[in-house]
Scaffold this motif. Structure first.
Motif, short mmCIF file in Angstrom:
data_model
loop_
_atom_site.label_atom_id
_atom_site.label_comp_id
_atom_site.label_asym_id
_atom_site.label_seq_id
_atom_site.Cartn_x
_atom_site.Cartn_y
_atom_site.Cartn_z
N VAL A 1 9.35 7.16 -0.51
CA VAL A 1 9.24 7.22 -1.97
C VAL A 1 8.77 8.62 -2.38
O VAL A 1 8.84 9.57 -1.60
CB VAL A 1 8.31 6.10 -2.53
N ILE A 2 8.34 8.73 -3.63
CA ILE A 2 7.82 10.00 -4.13
C ILE A 2 6.50 9.70 -4.85
O ILE A 2 6.18 8.53 -5.08
CB ILE A 2 8.82 10.70 -5.09
N PRO A 3 5.74 10.70 -5.23
CA PRO A 3 4.51 10.42 -5.98
C PRO A 3 4.83 9.58 -7.22
O PRO A 3 5.88 9.79 -7.85
CB PRO A 3 4.01 11.81 -6.39
N GLY A 4 3.95 8.62 -7.52
CA GLY A 4 4.25 7.72 -8.65
C GLY A 4 3.15 7.65 -9.68
O GLY A 4 3.24 6.89 -10.63
N LEU B 1 -5.24 11.46 -0.71
CA LEU B 1 -3.80 11.44 -0.40
C LEU B 1 -3.05 10.61 -1.42
O LEU B 1 -3.57 9.59 -1.91
CB LEU B 1 -3.58 10.85 0.99
N GLY B 2 -1.82 10.99 -1.69
CA GLY B 2 -0.98 10.20 -2.59
C GLY B 2 -1.71 9.93 -3.89
O GLY B 2 -2.18 10.84 -4.58
N GLY B 3 -1.84 8.63 -4.20
CA GLY B 3 -2.55 8.25 -5.43
C GLY B 3 -3.97 8.77 -5.49
O GLY B 3 -4.52 8.97 -6.57
N GLU C 1 -3.66 12.15 -6.77
CA GLU C 1 -3.25 12.02 -8.18
C GLU C 1 -4.42 11.57 -9.06
O GLU C 1 -4.56 12.03 -10.20
CB GLU C 1 -2.07 11.05 -8.27
N ALA D 1 -10.54 0.02 3.53
CA ALA D 1 -9.15 0.48 3.30
C ALA D 1 -9.13 1.94 2.87
O ALA D 1 -8.17 2.40 2.23
CB ALA D 1 -8.48 -0.40 2.25
N LEU D 2 -10.16 2.68 3.25
CA LEU D 2 -10.28 4.10 2.87
C LEU D 2 -10.05 4.30 1.37
O LEU D 2 -9.40 5.25 0.94
CB LEU D 2 -9.30 4.97 3.69
N PHE E 1 5.03 -0.47 -12.90
CA PHE E 1 4.03 -0.25 -11.86
C PHE E 1 3.40 1.13 -11.98
O PHE E 1 4.09 2.14 -12.13
CB PHE E 1 4.73 -0.40 -10.49
N PHE E 2 2.09 1.16 -11.94
CA PHE E 2 1.26 2.37 -12.01
C PHE E 2 0.98 2.84 -13.44
O PHE E 2 0.17 3.75 -13.62
CB PHE E 2 1.84 3.55 -11.22
N MET F 1 2.05 -2.83 -2.20
CA MET F 1 3.37 -2.58 -2.81
C MET F 1 4.54 -2.73 -1.85
O MET F 1 5.70 -2.69 -2.27
CB MET F 1 3.40 -1.21 -3.50
N ALA G 1 -2.34 5.07 -3.04
CA ALA G 1 -2.08 3.74 -3.59
C ALA G 1 -2.05 2.78 -2.41
O ALA G 1 -1.81 3.19 -1.27
CB ALA G 1 -0.74 3.74 -4.31
N ILE H 1 -0.67 0.69 0.06
CA ILE H 1 0.69 0.54 0.61
C ILE H 1 0.98 -0.93 0.89
O ILE H 1 2.09 -1.42 0.65
CB ILE H 1 0.85 1.37 1.90
N1 CO8 Z 1 -2.97 1.65 1.57
C1 CO8 Z 1 -3.44 0.54 2.19
N2 CO8 Z 1 -4.27 0.61 3.25
C2 CO8 Z 1 -4.65 1.83 3.71
C3 CO8 Z 1 -4.18 3.02 3.10
C4 CO8 Z 1 -3.31 2.90 1.98
N3 CO8 Z 1 -2.86 3.96 1.30
N4 CO8 Z 1 -4.70 4.06 3.78
C5 CO8 Z 1 -5.46 3.55 4.76
N5 CO8 Z 1 -5.43 2.21 4.72
C6 CO8 Z 1 -6.09 1.27 5.62
C7 CO8 Z 1 -5.42 1.22 6.98
O1 CO8 Z 1 -4.30 0.37 6.96
C8 CO8 Z 1 -6.55 0.69 7.84
O2 CO8 Z 1 -6.67 -0.68 7.66
P1 CO8 Z 1 -6.73 -1.69 8.94
O3 CO8 Z 1 -8.01 -1.34 9.62
O4 CO8 Z 1 -6.75 -3.05 8.32
O5 CO8 Z 1 -5.55 -1.38 9.78
C9 CO8 Z 1 -7.79 1.34 7.23
O6 CO8 Z 1 -7.42 1.73 5.89
C10 CO8 Z 1 -8.24 2.59 7.98
O7 CO8 Z 1 -7.14 3.46 8.06
P2 CO8 Z 1 -6.65 4.14 9.46
O8 CO8 Z 1 -6.98 3.25 10.60
O9 CO8 Z 1 -5.21 4.50 9.30
O10 CO8 Z 1 -7.58 5.43 9.49
P3 CO8 Z 1 -7.25 6.81 10.23
O11 CO8 Z 1 -8.53 7.60 10.18
O12 CO8 Z 1 -6.64 6.57 11.56
O13 CO8 Z 1 -6.14 7.55 9.31
C11 CO8 Z 1 -5.18 8.28 7.19
C12 CO8 Z 1 -6.47 7.97 8.00
C13 CO8 Z 1 -4.48 9.53 7.80
C14 CO8 Z 1 -5.59 8.57 5.78
C15 CO8 Z 1 -4.21 7.07 7.28
O14 CO8 Z 1 -4.94 5.89 6.92
C16 CO8 Z 1 -3.02 7.18 6.35
O15 CO8 Z 1 -2.09 7.91 6.64
N6 CO8 Z 1 -3.05 6.45 5.20
C17 CO8 Z 1 -1.96 6.39 4.27
C18 CO8 Z 1 -1.87 7.66 3.47
C19 CO8 Z 1 -0.69 7.59 2.50
O16 CO8 Z 1 0.45 7.53 2.89
N7 CO8 Z 1 -0.99 7.62 1.20
C20 CO8 Z 1 0.01 7.56 0.17
C21 CO8 Z 1 0.20 6.16 -0.28
S1 CO8 Z 1 1.56 5.98 -1.42
C22 CO8 Z 1 0.98 6.50 -2.91
O17 CO8 Z 1 -0.16 6.82 -3.03
C23 CO8 Z 1 1.87 6.56 -4.11
C24 CO8 Z 1 3.14 5.84 -3.89
C25 CO8 Z 1 4.03 6.02 -5.07
C26 CO8 Z 1 5.06 4.91 -5.07
C27 CO8 Z 1 5.67 4.76 -6.41
C28 CO8 Z 1 6.13 3.31 -6.65
C29 CO8 Z 1 6.48 3.01 -8.08
#
Ligand code: CO8
Length: 256
Positions: free
Chosen positions: A135-138, A105-107, A110, A23-24, A82-83, A69, A64, A66
């Protein structure tokens, strides 16, 4: 027993590797709880002087979790506060260095910013893409990123979701140094050893004093620093450090 992080102590340095490659290294509650609970005993151990937090070549952490959540509603995240569990990691007192390769990225960005120093490799990419998820950074991103890189660059990242590469992150003062990919962790461990070799009271208090600069006015911060400086004259390490200088030898700090 930690499952999603690996912990390896070598002397006074503790290397923590995020270990959710499928899940990276997305930061779910389990990763958060493991970081908060498993690192606490090391934090309190006078024989541990520095943490290094790292991920994989491809991802420090892609944010975080995704999927964890996505089904929550407002009352879920509100009642869970949360967080808020991340505060326990941020509040660890022992110096912590983030060694970032690949995506932070994101979390993930952070988490790196909760550390005292960020080093990165040439492949590092930093971003706060939450806006793309509605959303926004959390986990502190809107605050810590702004304090580190300033309002304009922070707005640029948070409002557009664009990533910064390693050179941009260095130029923006988000990271302190860039290393080639293979050298990142070994070089960071060497620096961590240097930090861990100093008196633990002085390194803990040094980082608290620098942190204070982000929290308070200049005059209050200077007073805090001066009182902390005075307090270090109650330690054996101060006497040893200054005696060693005079005697032209290497200081042997004991953490007392
Ligand atoms: N959460 C869950 N799973 C993830 C995440 C993540 N953040 N990032 C990657 N994964 C998973 C993918 O779903 C994938 O799983 P599967 O093989 O089961 O489909 C696996 O990791 C590999 O990922 P990719 O196939 O997407 O790999 P790529 O090389 O094609 O892409 C990226 C890499 C560009 C990093 C891409 O995975 C991506 O865009 N990830 C999400 C990045 C993101 O948006 N991060 C911010 C998350 S939100 C946050 O951090 C704070 C939220 C605050 C909310 C506040 C609430 C109170």
């Amino acid at each position: 027993m930690a499952e999603l992080i690996k912990i390896k102590q070598d002397g006074r340095v503790v290397l923590v590797t995020l270990n959710r490659p499928e899940a990276l290294n997305a930061l779910n509650s389990q990763v958060m709880n493991e970081l908060a609970t498993e690192l606490k005993p090391y934090d309190r151990d006078p024989n541990v002087g520095c943490f290094v937090i790292t991920g994989s070549q491809k991802a420090f952490a892609a944010g975080a979790d995704i999927k964890e959540m996505s089904d929550k509603d407002y009352m879920d995240v509100f009642h869970e506060d949360f967080f808020s569990g991340w505060d326990a990691f941020a509040k660890l007192r022992t110096p912590k260095i983030a060694a970032v390769s690949g995506f932070a990225l994101g979390g993930g960005c952070e988490l790196a910013m909760m550390c005292d120093i960020i080093y990165c490799s040439e492949s590092a990419k930093f971003g706060q893409p939450e806006i793309k998820l509605g959303v926004i950074p959390g986990m502190g991103g809107s605050q810590r990123l702004t304090k580190l890189v300033g309002k304009v660059k922070s707005m640029d990242m948070i409002l557009t979701g664009k990533m910064m590469n390693a050179a941009e992150a260095l130029e923006a003062n988000l990271v302190a140094r860039i290393f080639p990919d293979d050298a990142l962790v070994p070089e960071t461990l060497k620096i961590a050893e240097t930090i861990a070799g100093f008196g633990k009271a002085s390194t803990l208090l040094a980082r608290e004093s620098v942190e204070r600069a982000l929290e308070t006015s200049l005059q209050e911060g200077i007073l805090f620093e001066r009182r902390v400086f005075h307090s270090l004259f109650a330690t054996e390490d101060q006497a040893e450090g200054m005696a060693a200088f005079t005697e032209k030898r290497k200081a042997a700090f004991k953490g007392r």
